[in-house]
Every structure is written in C-alpha cells, then in structure tokens.
Design a protein around this motif. Structure first.
Motif, mmCIF file in Angstrom:
data_model
loop_
_atom_site.group_PDB
_atom_site.id
_atom_site.type_symbol
_atom_site.label_atom_id
_atom_site.label_comp_id
_atom_site.label_asym_id
_atom_site.label_seq_id
_atom_site.Cartn_x
_atom_site.Cartn_y
_atom_site.Cartn_z
ATOM 1 N N GLY A 22 -40.721 -86.050 56.056
ATOM 2 C CA GLY A 22 -41.629 -85.141 56.743
ATOM 3 C C GLY A 22 -41.942 -83.925 55.889
ATOM 4 N N ALA A 23 -40.921 -83.425 55.225
ATOM 5 C CA ALA A 23 -41.107 -82.214 54.419
ATOM 6 C C ALA A 23 -41.858 -82.509 53.126
ATOM 7 C CB ALA A 23 -39.747 -81.579 54.123
ATOM 8 N N GLY A 25 -44.460 -83.787 50.948
ATOM 9 C CA GLY A 25 -45.797 -84.294 51.235
ATOM 10 C C GLY A 25 -46.781 -83.817 50.190
ATOM 11 N N GLY A 27 -48.116 -81.131 50.075
ATOM 12 C CA GLY A 27 -47.750 -79.766 49.711
ATOM 13 C C GLY A 27 -46.878 -79.713 48.474
ATOM 14 N N ASN A 28 -45.988 -80.674 48.318
ATOM 15 C CA ASN A 28 -45.087 -80.667 47.164
ATOM 16 C C ASN A 28 -45.803 -81.085 45.890
ATOM 17 O OD1 ASN A 28 -43.629 -81.349 49.700
ATOM 18 N ND2 ASN A 28 -41.882 -80.935 48.373
ATOM 19 N N TYR A 103 -55.012 -83.000 57.481
ATOM 20 C CA TYR A 103 -54.045 -83.583 56.537
ATOM 21 C C TYR A 103 -54.373 -85.059 56.308
ATOM 22 C CZ TYR A 103 -49.402 -83.824 54.345
ATOM 23 O OH TYR A 103 -48.364 -83.940 53.459
ATOM 24 N N PHE A 220 -45.158 -74.269 54.347
ATOM 25 C CA PHE A 220 -45.896 -75.512 54.515
ATOM 26 C C PHE A 220 -45.082 -76.677 53.974
ATOM 27 C CE2 PHE A 220 -49.098 -78.706 53.331
ATOM 28 C CZ PHE A 220 -49.772 -78.816 54.535
ATOM 29 N N SER A 221 -44.498 -76.472 52.807
ATOM 30 C CA SER A 221 -43.766 -77.555 52.158
ATOM 31 C C SER A 221 -42.541 -77.986 52.963
ATOM 32 C CB SER A 221 -43.348 -77.116 50.756
ATOM 33 O OG SER A 221 -42.712 -78.174 50.098
ATOM 34 N N LEU A 222 -41.854 -77.014 53.556
ATOM 35 C CA LEU A 222 -40.659 -77.352 54.336
ATOM 36 C C LEU A 222 -41.008 -77.734 55.777
ATOM 37 C CD1 LEU A 222 -38.268 -74.516 53.083
ATOM 38 C CD2 LEU A 222 -38.022 -76.953 52.613
ATOM 39 N N SER A 223 -42.292 -77.785 56.100
ATOM 40 C CA SER A 223 -42.746 -78.123 57.466
ATOM 41 C C SER A 223 -42.156 -77.200 58.512
ATOM 42 C CB SER A 223 -42.369 -79.565 57.838
ATOM 43 O OG SER A 223 -42.857 -80.472 56.917
ATOM 44 N N SER A 318 -45.236 -87.574 55.939
ATOM 45 C CA SER A 318 -45.450 -86.264 56.576
ATOM 46 C C SER A 318 -46.370 -86.400 57.775
ATOM 47 C CB SER A 318 -46.060 -85.272 55.585
ATOM 48 O OG SER A 318 -45.165 -85.011 54.548
ATOM 49 N N SER A 321 -44.582 -87.339 60.833
ATOM 50 C CA SER A 321 -43.806 -86.270 61.478
ATOM 51 C C SER A 321 -44.721 -85.386 62.320
ATOM 52 C CB SER A 321 -43.037 -85.441 60.448
ATOM 53 O OG SER A 321 -43.887 -84.531 59.789
ATOM 54 N N LEU A 322 -45.954 -85.206 61.865
ATOM 55 C CA LEU A 322 -46.907 -84.390 62.637
ATOM 56 C C LEU A 322 -47.296 -85.094 63.928
ATOM 57 C CD1 LEU A 322 -49.047 -83.257 59.600
ATOM 58 C CD2 LEU A 322 -47.935 -81.696 61.189
ATOM 59 N N LEU A 375 -48.089 -71.247 60.732
ATOM 60 C CA LEU A 375 -46.709 -71.623 60.412
ATOM 61 C C LEU A 375 -45.858 -70.377 60.213
ATOM 62 C CD1 LEU A 375 -46.982 -74.711 58.026
ATOM 63 C CD2 LEU A 375 -46.899 -74.615 60.518
HETATM 64 N N1 PHE Z 1 -44.512 -80.447 54.546
HETATM 65 C C1 PHE Z 1 -45.694 -81.245 54.450
HETATM 66 C C2 PHE Z 1 -46.183 -81.197 53.007
HETATM 67 O O1 PHE Z 1 -45.592 -80.575 52.166
HETATM 68 C C3 PHE Z 1 -46.794 -80.783 55.363
HETATM 69 C C4 PHE Z 1 -46.372 -80.550 56.765
HETATM 70 C C5 PHE Z 1 -46.455 -79.283 57.313
HETATM 71 C C6 PHE Z 1 -45.870 -81.579 57.532
HETATM 72 C C7 PHE Z 1 -46.043 -79.036 58.606
HETATM 73 C C8 PHE Z 1 -45.439 -81.338 58.820
HETATM 74 C C9 PHE Z 1 -45.521 -80.073 59.347
HETATM 75 O O2 PHE Z 1 -47.192 -81.775 52.693
#
Ligand code: PHE
Length: 447
Positions: A22-23, A25, A27-28, A103, A220-223, A318, A321-322, A375
C-alpha cells in the motif's frame, strides 16, 4: 457481530507485505526521484529521512494503534475513539475515493507504457506520445481497466484478495528493482548520477519548497493521513510490536524510494535527461526515462518493460489499499456485502476519474489538494486526537507487545509537540504554494 465477516490477515508477513504494498507506489518510484532531482539530491534525501523519522513514524504508529485497537475501518474507528471524531473518518474515506480517482489514471499511463514497451510500440518522440496516451480515450480505457483489476482484487477479500496479491507481487517488485539498479550501475553516466543523487547540496535544503516538498512526499509515500494504515491494521488482532511493524513498513517504503533513485539517476545522467526532467512536473519521468530506453533499441525495450512492470505493480498494490479504505467503511458502517460494495464504489471511482483521464492539469490539482494538503491535515488531526484526547488508551494499546516505556512516552510527546507544529507549518505552505498554483493552472489565469 460484523467482526466475524470482516476478515483477518493470515500471517504477520502477509500484513507487512500488504502494508508495504500500500505504501510503496508511484510516490516512491515517480515522486521521490522527481522531488530529489528538484531539491538538491542528497540534501532532499537527508531531509526526507529526518521527516520520516520525526513525523512519519509517530503518525504511522498512531494509525496502526487506532486500527488494531478498534478493529474497525476509519469511520467506525474514529467514532470508537469518540463519536465527535467520526467526521474525520468520513473525510478519510472521501479522500481515499478522490485519490484513487486520479491515481488510477496515472496507473493507466504506466500500464499503457508497459504494454507499448513490451510490444516495441513506443515512438521516438516520447513527449508527443505521452501527450496522446495521458489524455483522452486511451487514458480513459487504461484507467477503466486498472479499476477493474483493483475491484477484482478487493472483491476477493483480505486474505484471498489483498494478502495473496501482495505476497506474490511484492517480492517480484523487489527483485525487479534490484535488477534494474544493478543494470543502471553499468551505465556510463552512473557515477555522475550517483554524484548528483548522493552529494548533498545543502543550499537547496533550507529552501522552504524543498522542506515542504519532503514533508508532503513523505506523507503521500507512507500513505498517511487518510486511514489506509488504520484499515489494514484493523485486520490485525493479537499482540505483536506495533512500533516494530511501523519501522518495517516505513523502512521498506523508504528503501524502495531510495533504490528507485539508484535506478532513475544513472538513467537521467547517462542519457543527459536532467533538462527534460526539469521541464514538466507530472510527465517528467514518463517522458524523460523512456527517451533514454529508446536509445538502446532492444536492451532498452527489455529494460523499459521491466521498469514499467515494476511501476505498475507498485501502483496496483497501492490502488487496492485505497479502494479497501472505501469498501471496508461501507461494509462496517452499513453492513454491505464485500463484492457488491467493491463493484459499486469502484465503478463510481472510475467515473469520478474521468476528468483526470481527460486532463493532466486535473490530476495535478487533485494531487496537490488531496495527495498533499488533505493528507497533512489528516495526519495533524490524528496526532492531536491521539496525543491529547486518547493518549491513555493509545499508550495501553501500544504497550501490548512493546516493552519500552521510555519510547512510548517519547511517541506521545512527539504527537503532542513536534508533529503538529511541523504539520501546521507544512500545511500552510502546501496550501499557498501547491494547491493555489495548481488551482490557477486548472481554473483559468491562462495568461
Ligand atoms: N503511498 C502511495 C504511493 O506512494 C500512495 C497512497 C497514498 C496510497 C495514500 C494510499 C493512500 O504511491
């Protein structure tokens, strides 16, 4: 009670892989490298690490504590803390809905690139190509397809859907990234790339946009700040050390982002793409990196395929998880059946994503508003609620399976002081400097 039908993780490893999925994604692999290239390379990385440790970890721990203690998805979980906080859970679900709507569009671009690299269909003018696939019919199609995949996984449930997919795909993702990083190390520009990435330019660090960027990127990266981690932790039960899990999740997420940079920076420098990356925000990696791959003909086609496969895996774990945040809220609060809920919400999100599939500016705006500001706001509220209104129960829950009273006290102290202060400052700057410009880009001021 609904607890019977809610589902649980089969194993702790399954939970960790699902949460890391989930984390980790877009974003990373997309956001982190881009932000680092704009924020002074290693200077950004150092700042990012500092933020993850001092703000990200405490908030992540709070979400895990709330999820495990209440055993409920965000709306009911916040309501269980006190009924006056229920609205925050509703905000979380709405934010999850909104984030997934755009997303999934970006995920669609990656899927399309994956397919086109595999088939050798990416044309040499990657800028024009990206323009074609990122807006309009093609983007709508890829977005819809991604949503269907996401729905199917969520309809499968916690163990048979989310956990099973994460346990298979996450190791594949790790292997792909390691392979890509090794390949990138053999490129002639690798040294210069690492140099830029790993040599801190501290003049860039103390610029306020770098600081705000690092904070927003970390959230964002850690959700964090929208209940994703609350939801996943609600299927935990049992004991086990929550800080241990938080460190594993945050550590893996950060490591993947870091290795992502070890892939992209050598590519950027080998093919001399820094100017291209600096040109545009959203499309930076989608335009620049493929341009590099194309210069290598067959090898590039292969590497491009692996690169976008990694990106797609990261994105879909990810996306699920959303959708799970939204789905579980309806299951828990209204007693809906999982399959039906996943399809109804998934289709609504697919429709809500149409503006994003038709305009990248809309993606930029929603990302700034929901992926950054909301967030941060959610994290701020969670820190205040856990630190000031719920610290007794939170501490008790934390101490189940965790020995250190000193670290537990430090955690609450951080949630009361450093975390809210830092988030308040970041909130102010991200409203004034990300959302407002993005809104202007979208709604007018065409001069
Ligand atoms: N953490 C995910 C990413 O880095 C994006 C995300 C944000 C997923 C919030 C779930 C909730 O791409």
């Amino acid at each position: 009670m609904s607890a019977v039908s809610r589902g649980t993780w089969k194993s702790n490893t399954g939970f960790i892989l699902a949460a890391v999925g989930g984390a980790v994604g877009l974003g990373n692999l997309w956001g982190f490298s881009y932000s680092a290239s704009q924020g002074g390379g290693a200077a950004f990385v150092v700042l990012y690490l500092f933020f993850v440790l001092s703000v990200g970890l405490p908030v992540l721990t709070a979400e895990l504590v709330i999820g495990r203690h209440t055993g409920q998805s965000p709306i009911r979980a916040m309501g269980a803390i006190a009924s006056r906080w229920k609205w925050l859970g509703v905000v979380f679900v709405a934010v999850g809905f909104g984030i997934l709507s755009f997303y999934s569009v970006i995920m669609g671009w990656t899927g399309r690139m994956l397919l086109d690299f595999a088939l050798g269909w990416v044309p040499s003018d990657t800028g024009t190509y990206f323009g074609q696939i990122s807006e309009g019919g093609d983007a709508v199609f890829a977005h819809a397809l991604g949503m269907i995949l996401t729905i199917l996984i969520i309809a499968g449930g916690v163990q048979h859907g989310i956990e099973r997919v994460a346990v298979v795909l996450m190791p594949v993702l790790f292997l792909l990234l390691i392979g890509l990083a090794i390949w990138a190390a053999t490129l002639s520009g690798a040294g210069a790339g690492y140099g830029f990435y790993l040599k801190p330019d501290f003049s860039a660090v103390f610029r306020q946009p770098t600081v705000t960027g690092a904070a927003g990127q970390a959230f964002f990266s850690l959700s964090l700040g929208m209940g994703a981690m609350i939801t996943y932790a609600s299927y935990l039960g049992g004991k086990g050390s929550i800080p241990g899990k938080a460190v594993a999740i945050a550590g893996a997420d950060t490591l993947v982002a870091f290795v992502g940079g070890m892939v992209t920076f050598p590519i950027i420098f080998h093919f001399d793409l820094l100017a291209d990356v600096n040109e545009s925000t959203i499309g930076a990696l989608f335009i620049a990196v493929p341009r590099g791959f194309l210069e290598m003909s067959f090898a590039g086609r292969l590497v491009g395929t692996f690169f976008f496969l990694a990106l797609y895996i990261a994105a879909i774990t990810s996306a699920i998880s959303l959708l799970e945040v939204c789905t579980s809220a309806f299951i828990d609060s209204l007693g809906w059946e999982r399959k039906k809920t996943a399809w109804i919400l998934g289709i609504l999100i697919a429709i809500a994503g149409m503006p994003s599939a038709l305009s990248t500016e809309w993606v930029g705006f929603l990302f700034a508003l929901l992926g950054q500001v909301f967030l941060i706001f959610g994290g701020l509220m969670l820190a205040l609620i856990t630190g000031y209104f719920w610290s007794g129960t939170a501490l008790e829950e934390l101490r189940r399976g965790f020995d250190s009273a000193a670290l537990a006290t430090l955690w609450i102290w951080l949630l009361r002081t450093v975390v809210p202060l830092a988030l308040l400052v970041v909130l102010y700057f991200s409203i004034s400097q990300t959302v407002i410009p993005a809104a202007k880009a979208l709604f007018g001021a065409s001069s």
